[in-house]
Design a protein around this motif. Structure first.
Motif, PDB file in Angstrom:
ATOM      1  N   PRO A  91      95.311  50.355  53.493  1.00  0.00           N
ATOM      2  CA  PRO A  91      94.153  50.325  54.386  1.00  0.00           C
ATOM      3  C   PRO A  91      92.832  50.727  53.738  1.00  0.00           C
ATOM      4  O   PRO A  91      91.797  50.123  54.040  1.00  0.00           O
ATOM      5  N   LEU A  92      92.837  51.720  52.847  1.00  0.00           N
ATOM      6  CA  LEU A  92      91.590  52.092  52.188  1.00  0.00           C
ATOM      7  C   LEU A  92      91.081  50.940  51.329  1.00  0.00           C
ATOM      8  O   LEU A  92      89.886  50.608  51.355  1.00  0.00           O
ATOM      9  N   LEU A  93      91.969  50.309  50.567  1.00  0.00           N
ATOM     10  CA  LEU A  93      91.559  49.171  49.745  1.00  0.00           C
ATOM     11  C   LEU A  93      91.069  48.025  50.618  1.00  0.00           C
ATOM     12  O   LEU A  93      90.079  47.367  50.283  1.00  0.00           O
ATOM     13  N   SER A  94      91.740  47.777  51.732  1.00  0.00           N
ATOM     14  CA  SER A  94      91.304  46.718  52.649  1.00  0.00           C
ATOM     15  C   SER A  94      89.907  47.001  53.180  1.00  0.00           C
ATOM     16  O   SER A  94      89.069  46.094  53.272  1.00  0.00           O
ATOM     17  N   THR A  95      89.653  48.252  53.527  1.00  0.00           N
ATOM     18  CA  THR A  95      88.345  48.639  54.050  1.00  0.00           C
ATOM     19  C   THR A  95      87.255  48.405  53.017  1.00  0.00           C
ATOM     20  O   THR A  95      86.179  47.886  53.330  1.00  0.00           O
ATOM     21  N   VAL A  96      87.526  48.792  51.779  1.00  0.00           N
ATOM     22  CA  VAL A  96      86.546  48.590  50.710  1.00  0.00           C
ATOM     23  C   VAL A  96      86.365  47.100  50.434  1.00  0.00           C
ATOM     24  O   VAL A  96      85.237  46.605  50.307  1.00  0.00           O
ATOM     25  N   ALA A  97      87.477  46.356  50.358  1.00  0.00           N
ATOM     26  CA  ALA A  97      87.421  44.938  50.000  1.00  0.00           C
ATOM     27  C   ALA A  97      86.611  44.125  51.011  1.00  0.00           C
ATOM     28  O   ALA A  97      85.837  43.236  50.627  1.00  0.00           O
ATOM     29  N   LYS A  98      86.776  44.422  52.287  1.00  0.00           N
ATOM     30  CA  LYS A  98      86.097  43.592  53.298  1.00  0.00           C
ATOM     31  C   LYS A  98      84.600  43.838  53.365  1.00  0.00           C
ATOM     32  O   LYS A  98      83.881  43.105  54.052  1.00  0.00           O
ATOM     33  N   GLU A  99      84.120  44.829  52.626  1.00  0.00           N
ATOM     34  CA  GLU A  99      82.684  45.093  52.571  1.00  0.00           C
ATOM     35  C   GLU A  99      82.024  44.476  51.345  1.00  0.00           C
ATOM     36  O   GLU A  99      80.815  44.607  51.155  1.00  0.00           O
ATOM     37  N   VAL A 100      82.820  43.818  50.499  1.00  0.00           N
ATOM     38  CA  VAL A 100      82.268  43.170  49.301  1.00  0.00           C
ATOM     39  C   VAL A 100      81.770  41.772  49.672  1.00  0.00           C
ATOM     40  O   VAL A 100      82.525  40.961  50.198  1.00  0.00           O
ATOM     41  N   ALA A 101      80.501  41.505  49.430  1.00  0.00           N
ATOM     42  CA  ALA A 101      79.913  40.180  49.652  1.00  0.00           C
ATOM     43  C   ALA A 101      80.201  39.687  51.073  1.00  0.00           C
ATOM     44  O   ALA A 101      80.303  40.482  52.005  1.00  0.00           O
ATOM     45  N   ASP A 102      80.306  38.358  51.261  1.00  0.00           N
ATOM     46  CA  ASP A 102      80.620  37.806  52.583  1.00  0.00           C
ATOM     47  C   ASP A 102      82.006  37.169  52.539  1.00  0.00           C
ATOM     48  O   ASP A 102      82.638  37.075  51.494  1.00  0.00           O
ATOM     49  N   HIS A 103      82.481  36.705  53.701  1.00  0.00           N
ATOM     50  CA  HIS A 103      83.864  36.220  53.787  1.00  0.00           C
ATOM     51  C   HIS A 103      84.104  35.033  52.870  1.00  0.00           C
ATOM     52  O   HIS A 103      85.149  34.946  52.202  1.00  0.00           O
ATOM     53  N   THR A 104      83.152  34.128  52.799  1.00  0.00           N
ATOM     54  CA  THR A 104      83.310  32.954  51.935  1.00  0.00           C
ATOM     55  C   THR A 104      83.461  33.370  50.475  1.00  0.00           C
ATOM     56  O   THR A 104      84.325  32.863  49.760  1.00  0.00           O
ATOM     57  N   ALA A 105      82.629  34.303  50.035  1.00  0.00           N
ATOM     58  CA  ALA A 105      82.708  34.772  48.648  1.00  0.00           C
ATOM     59  C   ALA A 105      84.007  35.521  48.397  1.00  0.00           C
ATOM     60  O   ALA A 105      84.616  35.392  47.320  1.00  0.00           O
ATOM     61  N   ARG A 122      81.274  47.162  41.472  1.00  0.00           N
ATOM     62  CA  ARG A 122      82.721  47.171  41.210  1.00  0.00           C
ATOM     63  C   ARG A 122      83.473  48.122  42.141  1.00  0.00           C
ATOM     64  O   ARG A 122      84.366  48.865  41.730  1.00  0.00           O
ATOM     65  N   GLU A 123      83.114  48.086  43.431  1.00  0.00           N
ATOM     66  CA  GLU A 123      83.610  49.106  44.347  1.00  0.00           C
ATOM     67  C   GLU A 123      85.111  49.015  44.641  1.00  0.00           C
ATOM     68  O   GLU A 123      85.705  49.991  45.122  1.00  0.00           O
ATOM     69  N   ALA A 124      85.742  47.896  44.347  1.00  0.00           N
ATOM     70  CA  ALA A 124      87.183  47.798  44.599  1.00  0.00           C
ATOM     71  C   ALA A 124      87.998  48.755  43.745  1.00  0.00           C
ATOM     72  O   ALA A 124      89.174  48.993  44.022  1.00  0.00           O
ATOM     73  N   VAL A 125      87.395  49.328  42.706  1.00  0.00           N
ATOM     74  CA  VAL A 125      88.123  50.279  41.865  1.00  0.00           C
ATOM     75  C   VAL A 125      88.222  51.663  42.517  1.00  0.00           C
ATOM     76  O   VAL A 125      89.093  52.476  42.154  1.00  0.00           O
ATOM     77  N   LEU A 126      87.377  51.950  43.493  1.00  0.00           N
ATOM     78  CA  LEU A 126      87.312  53.307  44.048  1.00  0.00           C
ATOM     79  C   LEU A 126      88.648  53.791  44.612  1.00  0.00           C
ATOM     80  O   LEU A 126      89.058  54.927  44.320  1.00  0.00           O
ATOM     81  N   PRO A 127      89.358  52.998  45.447  1.00  0.00           N
ATOM     82  CA  PRO A 127      90.646  53.490  45.967  1.00  0.00           C
ATOM     83  C   PRO A 127      91.642  53.841  44.872  1.00  0.00           C
ATOM     84  O   PRO A 127      92.416  54.794  45.006  1.00  0.00           O
ATOM     85  N   PHE A 128      91.639  53.083  43.783  1.00  0.00           N
ATOM     86  CA  PHE A 128      92.603  53.333  42.703  1.00  0.00           C
ATOM     87  C   PHE A 128      92.256  54.602  41.932  1.00  0.00           C
ATOM     88  O   PHE A 128      93.148  55.331  41.484  1.00  0.00           O
ATOM     89  N   LEU A 129      90.964  54.890  41.786  1.00  0.00           N
ATOM     90  CA  LEU A 129      90.562  56.153  41.164  1.00  0.00           C
ATOM     91  C   LEU A 129      90.981  57.332  42.036  1.00  0.00           C
ATOM     92  O   LEU A 129      91.474  58.351  41.534  1.00  0.00           O
ATOM     93  N   LEU A 130      90.811  57.203  43.335  1.00  0.00           N
ATOM     94  CA  LEU A 130      91.154  58.283  44.256  1.00  0.00           C
ATOM     95  C   LEU A 130      92.656  58.548  44.292  1.00  0.00           C
ATOM     96  O   LEU A 130      93.087  59.684  44.487  1.00  0.00           O
ATOM     97  N   CYS A 131      93.447  57.498  44.123  1.00  0.00           N
ATOM     98  CA  CYS A 131      94.896  57.606  44.292  1.00  0.00           C
ATOM     99  C   CYS A 131      95.644  57.720  42.968  1.00  0.00           C
ATOM    100  O   CYS A 131      96.884  57.570  42.940  1.00  0.00           O
TER     101      CYS A 131
END
Length: 278
Positions: A91-105, A122-131
């Motif tokens: 869920p944390l990764l999903s939350t971060v991912a859905k805020e990147v760019a728009d749905h088409t991108a 490069r915000e998709a890396v944040l959950p992996f750093l935390l975990c």
């Protein structure tokens, strides 16, 4: 359209991809691994990135995995951000991912493309750093698994010919309380200003940041300051700010002063929500 000729390869195995890379290097060709390609195409059209060949990893099955095995979630580098969001296994990764760019991108942007790209968010890396996730990489000497903290320091430090296969996250982190806030100057439009993600693990808050400096990061010094529950929150936040590991960005998206103002408010929101979580 790109202003230069480009050879395209789509191997089906890790071994084929590595062999292809080094054969092309022997021909003195500039080679790039390719998963989503949005950034490669954008920078290539602007003549900010030059290459002779790309090796597409989207046909490699390991790079498309998104499942649990041995109490770890494997997230392949070639997964689109839309696939991650829709699967919602993390869920944390999903939350971060859905805020990147728009749905088409996000249909094109991949996990590996986002976290190994040149754009500094490069915000998709944040959950992996935390975990404290592990990273599976492939290179001339085969596959290896290392802690993300060994190989990521503002960016992935990959050797020539290496590429990212998967990220592995212990299942215990998946259900931990979290908050991830992305702030922009204009609501839901334009580039982000900063993103702050946080989880509560072992009764301690962890924080990771994107858009604050010219690289995403997690800082144990900032975490130490923010976890001093015996001190007033405004003092904890100031002490955390004093430990920001690099110069705060000052650009068209926001001045240094404005970013710090937004950071203070964001940290207040996150701490207020997570300190009461079990």
């Amino acid at each position: 359209m790109l202003a230069f000729d480009l050879e395209y390869f789509k191997p089906k195995t890790i071994e084929e991809a590595i062999e292809c890379f080094f054969l092309l290097k022997k021909e003195n060709k500039r080679v790039i691994y390719y998963s989503g390609g949005t950034e490669i195409l954008t920078l290539g059209r602007l003549n900010l990135l030059q290459m002779d060949a790309v090796i597409d990893i989207k046909a490699i099955s390991e790079c498309l995995e998104f499942n649990f095995k041995h109490n770890q979630l494997a997230a392949g580098a070639a997964l689109s951000l839309t696939r991650i969001e829709e699967g919602n296994y993390f869920p944390l990764l999903s939350t971060v991912a859905k805020e990147v760019a728009d749905h088409t991108a996000r249909n094109k942007i991949t996990l590996g493309g986002n976290i190994c790209g040149q754009i500094f968010y490069r915000e998709a890396v944040l959950p992996f750093l935390l975990c404290d996730s592990d990273v599976v990489i492939a290179g001339e000497d085969g596959k290896e698994t290392v802690s993300i903290h060994q190989i990521f320091n503002g960016a992935f430090r990959l050797e020539e010919g290496q590429f990212l296969i998967q990220l592995l996250t212990d299942q215990k982190y998946i259900t931990m309380p979290f908050v991830s806030l992305k702030k922009r100057q204009q609501w839901e439009t334009g580039y982000p200003l900063i993103t702050v993600s946080s989880i509560k693990a072992d009764n301690r808050l962890r924080f990771a940041f994107s858009g604050l400096c010219s690289f995403p990061f997690r800082s144990t010094e900032m975490e130490d300051a923010l976890n001093q529950a015996n001190k007033p929150l405004h003092i904890r936040i100031q002490q955390a700010i004093d430990h920001i590991p690099a110069q705060v960005l000052d650009d068209i998206e926001g001045s240094r002063e404005y970013r710090l103002f937004v950071l203070r408010n964001t940290l207040e929101e996150i701490v207020a929500e997570l300190e009461g979580e079990g």
